[in-house]
Design an enzyme around this catalytic site. Structure first.
Site, PDB file in Angstrom:
ATOM      1  N   LEU A   9      31.995  62.553  59.628  1.00 37.14           N
ATOM      2  CA  LEU A   9      33.068  63.347  59.033  1.00 37.14           C
ATOM      3  C   LEU A   9      34.007  62.484  58.211  1.00 37.14           C
ATOM      4  O   LEU A   9      34.594  62.946  57.228  1.00 37.14           O
ATOM      5  CB  LEU A   9      33.865  64.061  60.130  1.00 37.14           C
ATOM      6  CG  LEU A   9      33.120  65.121  60.937  1.00 37.14           C
ATOM      7  CD1 LEU A   9      33.990  65.612  62.088  1.00 37.14           C
ATOM      8  CD2 LEU A   9      32.721  66.292  60.041  1.00 37.14           C
ATOM      9  N   GLY A  10      34.175  61.241  58.627  1.00 33.90           N
ATOM     10  CA  GLY A  10      35.060  60.335  57.906  1.00 33.90           C
ATOM     11  C   GLY A  10      35.020  58.955  58.519  1.00 33.90           C
ATOM     12  O   GLY A  10      34.586  58.760  59.664  1.00 33.90           O
ATOM     13  N   GLY A  47      37.321  55.140  58.734  1.00 36.79           N
ATOM     14  CA  GLY A  47      38.584  54.468  58.512  1.00 36.79           C
ATOM     15  C   GLY A  47      38.550  53.061  59.049  1.00 36.79           C
ATOM     16  O   GLY A  47      37.508  52.559  59.491  1.00 36.79           O
ATOM     17  N   GLY A  48      39.701  52.428  59.017  1.00 36.74           N
ATOM     18  CA  GLY A  48      39.775  51.050  59.480  1.00 36.74           C
ATOM     19  C   GLY A  48      39.528  50.908  60.965  1.00 36.74           C
ATOM     20  O   GLY A  48      39.115  49.845  61.428  1.00 36.74           O
ATOM     21  N   GLN A  49      39.799  51.960  61.727  1.00 33.51           N
ATOM     22  CA  GLN A  49      39.657  51.877  63.173  1.00 33.51           C
ATOM     23  C   GLN A  49      38.323  52.372  63.689  1.00 33.51           C
ATOM     24  O   GLN A  49      37.968  52.117  64.835  1.00 33.51           O
ATOM     25  CB  GLN A  49      40.786  52.662  63.845  1.00 33.51           C
ATOM     26  CG  GLN A  49      42.175  52.120  63.534  1.00 33.51           C
ATOM     27  CD  GLN A  49      42.324  50.671  63.948  1.00 33.51           C
ATOM     28  OE1 GLN A  49      41.896  50.279  65.030  1.00 33.51           O
ATOM     29  NE2 GLN A  49      42.923  49.878  63.081  1.00 33.51           N
ATOM     30  N   GLY A  50      37.584  53.120  62.875  1.00 33.63           N
ATOM     31  CA  GLY A  50      36.305  53.616  63.372  1.00 33.63           C
ATOM     32  C   GLY A  50      35.731  54.726  62.515  1.00 33.63           C
ATOM     33  O   GLY A  50      36.250  55.053  61.445  1.00 33.63           O
ATOM     34  N   THR A  51      34.640  55.292  62.998  1.00 32.25           N
ATOM     35  CA  THR A  51      33.923  56.363  62.305  1.00 32.25           C
ATOM     36  C   THR A  51      33.964  57.619  63.159  1.00 32.25           C
ATOM     37  O   THR A  51      33.783  57.558  64.377  1.00 32.25           O
ATOM     38  CB  THR A  51      32.463  55.946  62.053  1.00 32.25           C
ATOM     39  OG1 THR A  51      32.442  54.707  61.334  1.00 32.25           O
ATOM     40  CG2 THR A  51      31.734  57.007  61.240  1.00 32.25           C
ATOM     41  N   LYS A  96      34.972  60.061  67.861  1.00 33.66           N
ATOM     42  CA  LYS A  96      35.388  58.857  67.142  1.00 33.66           C
ATOM     43  C   LYS A  96      34.815  57.629  67.829  1.00 33.66           C
ATOM     44  O   LYS A  96      35.031  57.407  69.024  1.00 33.66           O
ATOM     45  CB  LYS A  96      36.914  58.770  67.098  1.00 33.66           C
ATOM     46  CG  LYS A  96      37.416  57.531  66.372  1.00 33.66           C
ATOM     47  CD  LYS A  96      38.936  57.474  66.395  1.00 33.66           C
ATOM     48  CE  LYS A  96      39.428  56.184  65.749  1.00 33.66           C
ATOM     49  NZ  LYS A  96      40.889  56.071  65.802  1.00 33.66           N
ATOM     50  N   ASP A 117      49.939  55.018  61.694  1.00 34.30           N
ATOM     51  CA  ASP A 117      48.996  55.146  60.576  1.00 34.30           C
ATOM     52  C   ASP A 117      49.076  56.543  59.958  1.00 34.30           C
ATOM     53  O   ASP A 117      48.055  57.194  59.735  1.00 34.30           O
ATOM     54  CB  ASP A 117      47.572  54.843  61.050  1.00 34.30           C
ATOM     55  CG  ASP A 117      46.632  54.520  59.882  1.00 34.30           C
ATOM     56  OD1 ASP A 117      47.139  54.207  58.782  1.00 34.30           O
ATOM     57  OD2 ASP A 117      45.410  54.591  60.071  1.00 34.30           O
TER      58      ASP A 117
END
Length: 660
Positions: A337-338, A340-344, A359, A457
């Protein structure tokens, strides 16, 4: 003449060599073993090739006149149905009718070919009215039944007997349901017993007498069921078989002869056992690996806190990795779905059909962060705010913890603002409502939660929109909870460039005002429709926050406002929200408003906007009322003029025509 003599000598020599090869038993050890004719398997000592049978008596003629081809035993000219190495041979045998000397001659000739009718597997049958049939042998006469001894038997069928025949008992009992079917039959299956001539025994042993204890096969005299003796008569036959624990063809020479079953079975059992052992070891290793990750990720502490917590956390679930792998199709890239810097974040469906967002962190947490992570999970499990994405549970038995959230269907605010949506355009009303909802959620996290939570964030990609385009604050991967009396967190700087508080970047101290700064950037995104960082702007204005502040100072605010906002809103509303965004973006954190103050001001703007809309609607209603009064005045005037002379229907028609 000399040439002919040489050719004749070569032919004679070749014939002698062929006889020699058969005599010394080399044939079956080189190329003979098993052949097929149609659907019938032909094992040695029988053979289709004249060089591949132990004796001419066992030569099989494979007739290709049929489709599929049919095998015939050449010595008796009967069709072969099946050959078994246990010493039996099934053939198609003719049904005899009336008294026949040919039948006697035919039967008598079988014994010379080492073939006899099986006493245990055949049945003697006579059919017809007022008949008598007997099967004679040297011992007795049996009526309509198989004799107990048929080696030297002869037929004696009375002239009044319609049919008499020997037939395979099993076939007769299962296939011949109607006796009258015999009239349409010419042959029936019969089981013959076969064996090899004792004089051919060296072809089996290779001129070496088998050792009773060490050999893998045994040969016995059929008539006495004893091991072959030196005084065996010419009419006796030998049958060979593999000993228990061995399989194969006992009539072939070594090494094609009987092979040990125990070796192959042992190997099979060894392979199966090895496979199950491997699976069991892998399963134990996997369990230990999960237990290791569970402890390392603070699973025991989390269980303890969840069980002892007085808050309403019973809905928070500890998922197992197998369920989440199945839900996400083993974290298939098509489910993303998306990122980012912290995970998928992956889209998943649980076994009960519920759609969730899973996540998966990119970074393995350090041991010192475990307590903070567990504290975060416990606190987020207690949050119950309609504009904060609900945490459903987590999984701690994987290398990195997995968080499971409710699924939000309409994507991110960033996508909604920067990708055209003709069906649901980003109107000013929707933008102002979304801003108010996000501000309310942050105010709740900062002030109303049991322990203050700093999101750390806030950005448009971390604001999701549900099925009614209501805002949901998400991605608490870097969030931290603090004590009530704390004012800041001192951490390694984390965040997204363009939303990052400059004061936090310089001091590494994150306060609630750092979230306010990030929210100010989101407000500017809602006003302008532009991204937080853009390479299309000048280097000095690459940051949207810098670009916005500069435009306001130069009195160029309305030059950068989104066209949809300019179309839908009043300038007073734009100025009010722009001034609020400017206060949020103050480089001095102490001069920024709190999220409570931000939420209250946005609610005030929203209230004024609704009041303005109500006033506008009131004015429109008053305008409609004025027009209606004018229409009624006109109607009454016309009625006064024409009432005396015109009927009512014509009067009303004239009034409506006048209005048109």
């Amino acid at each position: 003449m000399a040439v002919r003599m040489v050719v004749f000598q070569i032919i004679v020599l070749l014939g002698s060599m062929n006889a020699f090869v058969k005599a010394v038993g080399l044939v079956n050890s080189t190329k003979c073993g098993e052949a097929t004719c149609g659907n019938v398997t032909i094992p040695y000592p029988f053979g289709i090739d004249t060089d591949c049978n132990m004796t001419d008596l066992y030569w099989i003629n494979c007739s290709h006149s049929f489709s599929p081809p049919k095998p015939f035993l050449a010595s008796i000219k009967h069709e072969v149905l099946d050959i078994s190495l246990d010493g039996t041979l099934r053939v198609n045998y003719p049904i005899l009718s009336g008294c026949s000397d040919a039948a006697r001659t035919q039967f008598d000739s079988y014994t010379s070919r080492r073939l006899v009718f099986s006493r245990s597997r055949n049945k003697f049958v006579a059919m017809g009215c007022n008949n008598f049939a007997s099967l004679n042998d040297a011992e007795n006469i049996v009526l309509c039944a198989c004799s107990s001894s048929m080696d030297t038997a002869t037929y004696n069928i009375s002239p009044s007997c319609k049919y008499a025949f020997i037939v395979e008992q099993k076939w007769f009992e299962t296939n011949l349901t109607n006796p009258f079917e015999v009239r349409n039959m010419s042959h029936v299956p019969v089981v013959l017993e076969w064996g090899i001539d004792p004089t051919l025994f060296p072809l089996v042993t290779g001129n070496n007498q088998p050792d009773e204890e060490t050999s893998a096969y045994v040969c016995a005299n059929r008539s006495s069921n004893a091991t072959r003796s030196s005084n065996a008569t010419r009419s006796s036959t030998l049958t060979c078989s593999c000993k228990p624990g061995f399989k194969g063809n006992p009539y072939l020479l070594h090494p094609e002869r009987c092979t040990a079953i125990s070796t192959s079975l042992g190997l099979l059992f060894l392979l199966i056992g090895g496979w199950w052992s491997y699976k069991a070891i892998k399963k134990r290793q996997n369990i230990k690996r999960k237990e290791k990750f569970f402890k390392r990720n603070g699973g025991l502490l989390l269980q303890q806190q969840l069980s002892s917590s007085k808050a309403n956390v019973e809905k928070t679930k500890l998922f197992n990795s197998k369920d989440l792998e199945k839900a996400t199709d083993h974290f298939n890239v098509n489910r993303i779905l998306g990122q980012g810097g912290q995970g998928t974040v992956y889209k998943g469906m649980l076994v009960d059909g519920k759609i969730v967002a899973v996540k998966k962190s990119k970074v393995i947490g350090e041991e010192k962060q475990l307590e903070e992570f567990i504290n975060e999970v416990v606190i987020l499990s207690q949050i119950n705010h309609r504009h904060v994405v609900k945490l459903l549970g987590c999984c701690l038995e994987t290398e990195v913890p997995l968080l499971v959230y409710e699924f939000i269907p309409n994507g991110t605010l960033s996508h909604y603002l920067h990708v055209q949506n003709e069906e649901f355009p980003a109107t000013w009303d929707m933008r102002l409502r979304i801003a108010t909802e996000v501000a309310g959620a942050l105010f709740y996290l900062h002030s109303a939660a049991s322990s203050p939570i700093y999101h750390r964030d806030i950005k448009s990609t971390n604001i999701l929109l549900d099925d009614k385009y209501r805002a949901k604050v998400a991605d608490f991967g870097t969030s931290r909870s603090i004590a009530v009396d704390q004012t800041h967190l001192t951490t390694v700087v984390q965040g997204t460039f363009g939303y990052l508080d400059p004061e936090y970047f310089q001091s590494s101290q994150f306060t609630e005002k750092s979230d306010v700064y990030s929210f100010g950037v989101v407000l500017v995104e809602l006003l302008t429709g532009e991204k937080a960082i853009s390479s299309t702007r000048t280097p000095e204005s690459k940051s949207l926050a810098t670009y916005f502040i500069y435009s306001m100072e130069e009195n160029n605010l309305f030059d950068i406002i989104d066209a949809q906002v300019m179309k839908d809103s009043k300038k007073e509303e734009i100025i009010a929200v722009a001034n609020l965004a400017k206060m949020c973006l103050n480089l001095n954190g102490k001069k920024r408003p709190t999220m409570k103050e931000v939420a209250m001001q946005l609610e005030a703007v929203q209230t004024l906007q609704k009041a303005s809309n109500v006033q506008q609607n009131h004015e429109e209603v008053e305008c409609v009322r004025s027009e209606m009064h004018e229409q009624w005045d006109l109607m009454f005037y016309v009625m006064r003029v024409y009432a005396i002379s015109l009927p009512l229907d014509i009067l009303l028609k004239n009034i409506f025509m006048t209005n048109l």
